[in-house]
Write an enzyme that holds these catalytic residues in place. Structure first.
Site, PDB file in Angstrom:
ATOM      1  N   SER A  48     -18.795 -20.731 -28.890  1.00 58.50           N
ATOM      2  CA  SER A  48     -18.667 -20.686 -30.347  1.00 58.50           C
ATOM      3  C   SER A  48     -18.442 -22.078 -30.917  1.00 58.50           C
ATOM      4  CB  SER A  48     -17.508 -19.759 -30.732  1.00 58.50           C
ATOM      5  OG  SER A  48     -17.738 -18.449 -30.253  1.00 58.50           O
ATOM      6  N   ASN A  49     -17.680 -22.922 -30.209  1.00 62.69           N
ATOM      7  CA  ASN A  49     -17.427 -24.280 -30.684  1.00 62.69           C
ATOM      8  C   ASN A  49     -18.658 -25.167 -30.583  1.00 62.69           C
ATOM      9  OD1 ASN A  49     -14.338 -24.842 -31.288  1.00 62.69           O
ATOM     10  ND2 ASN A  49     -14.478 -23.311 -29.659  1.00 62.69           N
ATOM     11  N   TYR A 143     -18.133 -12.416 -22.714  1.00 67.36           N
ATOM     12  CA  TYR A 143     -17.408 -13.210 -23.708  1.00 67.36           C
ATOM     13  C   TYR A 143     -16.840 -12.257 -24.746  1.00 67.36           C
ATOM     14  CZ  TYR A 143     -16.775 -17.102 -27.077  1.00 67.36           C
ATOM     15  OH  TYR A 143     -16.286 -18.043 -27.952  1.00 67.36           O
ATOM     16  N   LYS A 172     -14.291 -14.367 -20.483  1.00 69.81           N
ATOM     17  CA  LYS A 172     -13.494 -15.270 -21.317  1.00 69.81           C
ATOM     18  C   LYS A 172     -12.856 -14.434 -22.404  1.00 69.81           C
ATOM     19  CE  LYS A 172     -14.002 -19.425 -24.274  1.00 69.81           C
ATOM     20  NZ  LYS A 172     -13.416 -18.984 -25.536  1.00 69.81           N
ATOM     21  N   ILE A 215     -10.616 -21.426 -20.761  1.00 69.13           N
ATOM     22  CA  ILE A 215     -11.824 -21.959 -21.404  1.00 69.13           C
ATOM     23  C   ILE A 215     -11.462 -22.051 -22.876  1.00 69.13           C
ATOM     24  CG2 ILE A 215     -14.298 -21.702 -21.788  1.00 69.13           C
ATOM     25  CD1 ILE A 215     -14.383 -19.688 -19.474  1.00 69.13           C
TER      26      ILE A 215
END
Length: 320
Positions: A48-49, A143, A172, A215
């Site tokens: 996402s980042n 995720y 994650k 993470i």
């Protein structure tokens, strides 16, 4: 049965842009190398980042290949690349998984589709991840991030069911739910299914609950500090107490990074204190670049991040 990624510190790397929203290749390469030199186990490209949803298919492949090439050229062949490959259709997710393998990724991190949230029943979530993974040339990970999927939150039963797929090797958990994490770690060994905290404010708490590591976005600013936390925690005794002190600092800094502008704020802090990338923290719309008013010395959140940067630059240990 596929092998999960090893325990450790992973970073969902931010992707640097110029004022025209094009790749800032020199900054991307400098960032990748600083993270590797900071001791991270792996780099997540297009988490996402990394603004994955804002990239074209070709840009996604370029970002992965550039990261792999940069690592290899500087002797960091051992640093693992995980590629974010989730898309809004099963068909496109399969394509992205294939592209990730071709571009140099070892694992794929798959976000659950959320355009049609009411259609994402438990059976449909399991079907999506199963079908995407059946066709994947590399192992996949689940995720779970309700913040970017309209509140869609996979529970521990769903993830445990998916863990039985021979090519699904981890998760994650950006939901920050330690109870969920521990329910999974109590049933699954890291050697068969790796469970990572997805936030720095749950880092040590996750390790205490049996996680394989973290993470987390804050690693973009302070990779060495996160690596120190793992080392201290593993050593135990007084060192583990020091790890808890650092955890308190990371908890405040994690909150502060959101307060100064999230992705744009992280890029701006990195640019200001590590000398690469635009100080404006350029992002792709509809995200906004960093607000200069939030990056002033009298802003408490910014001061917290400056303290973290100072600790990162100082090397090992705790602040005086």
């Amino acid at each position: 049965m596929s092998t999960p990624p090893p325990p450790g510190v992973y970073v969902p790397a931010v992707l640097f842009f110029d004022e025209n929203e094009e790749f800032d290749v020199p900054a991307i390469k400098q960032h990748v190398l600083r993270l590797a030199r900071g001791g991270v186990t792996g780099i997540l490209v297009q988490g996402s980042n990394g603004e994955a949803q804002h990239l074209s298919r070709e840009e996604r492949k370029t970002a992965i290949a550039l990261t792999r090439q940069t690592l290899n050229e500087s002797g960091f062949e051992n640093v693992i690349i995980i590629a974010g490959t989730g898309a809004q259709s099963t068909r496109e997710t399969k394509v992205f998984n294939e592209d990730a393998k071709d571009a140099g990724a070892t694992f794929a991190l798959v976000l659950t589709p959320s355009t049609w949230p009411k259609a994402m029943t438990i059976d449909n979530i399991i079907r999506f991840h199963t079908e995407a993974t059946d066709a994947s040339p590399i192992p996949t990970m689940i995720y779970n991030f309700p913040g970017v999927t309209g509140g869609l939150d996979l529970d521990s039963d769903i993830i445990y069911t998916l863990s039985k797929h021979p090519n699904i090797v981890g998760t994650k958990l950006s939901c920050g739910n330690i109870g969920k994490l521990q329910r999974l770690t109590s049933r699954l060994a890291p050697s068969e299914f790796a469970i990572y905290s997805g936030r720095s404010d749950t880092f040590v708490h996750g390790l205490n609950a049996g996680s394989a590591g973290v993470i987390a976005a804050l690693v973009n600013i302070a990779p060495r500090v996160h690596v120190d936390v793992v080392r201290m925690w593993r050593e135990g005794g007084e060192e583990r107490e020091k790890a808890m002190e650092l955890q308190a600092m990371l908890g405040h800094a994690d909150w502060a990074s959101s307060a100064v502008g999230g992705i744009g704020g992280i890029k701006a802090v990195v640019a200001r204190h590590f000398g690469y990338g635009a100080k404006e923290g350029w992002v792709r719309g509809p995200l906004q670049p960093a607000n200069p008013a939030k990056l002033q010395e009298d802003n408490l959140s910014y001061k917290i991040l400056v303290d973290l940067v100072s600790l990162e630059k100082a090397g090992n240990g705790l602040p005086n």
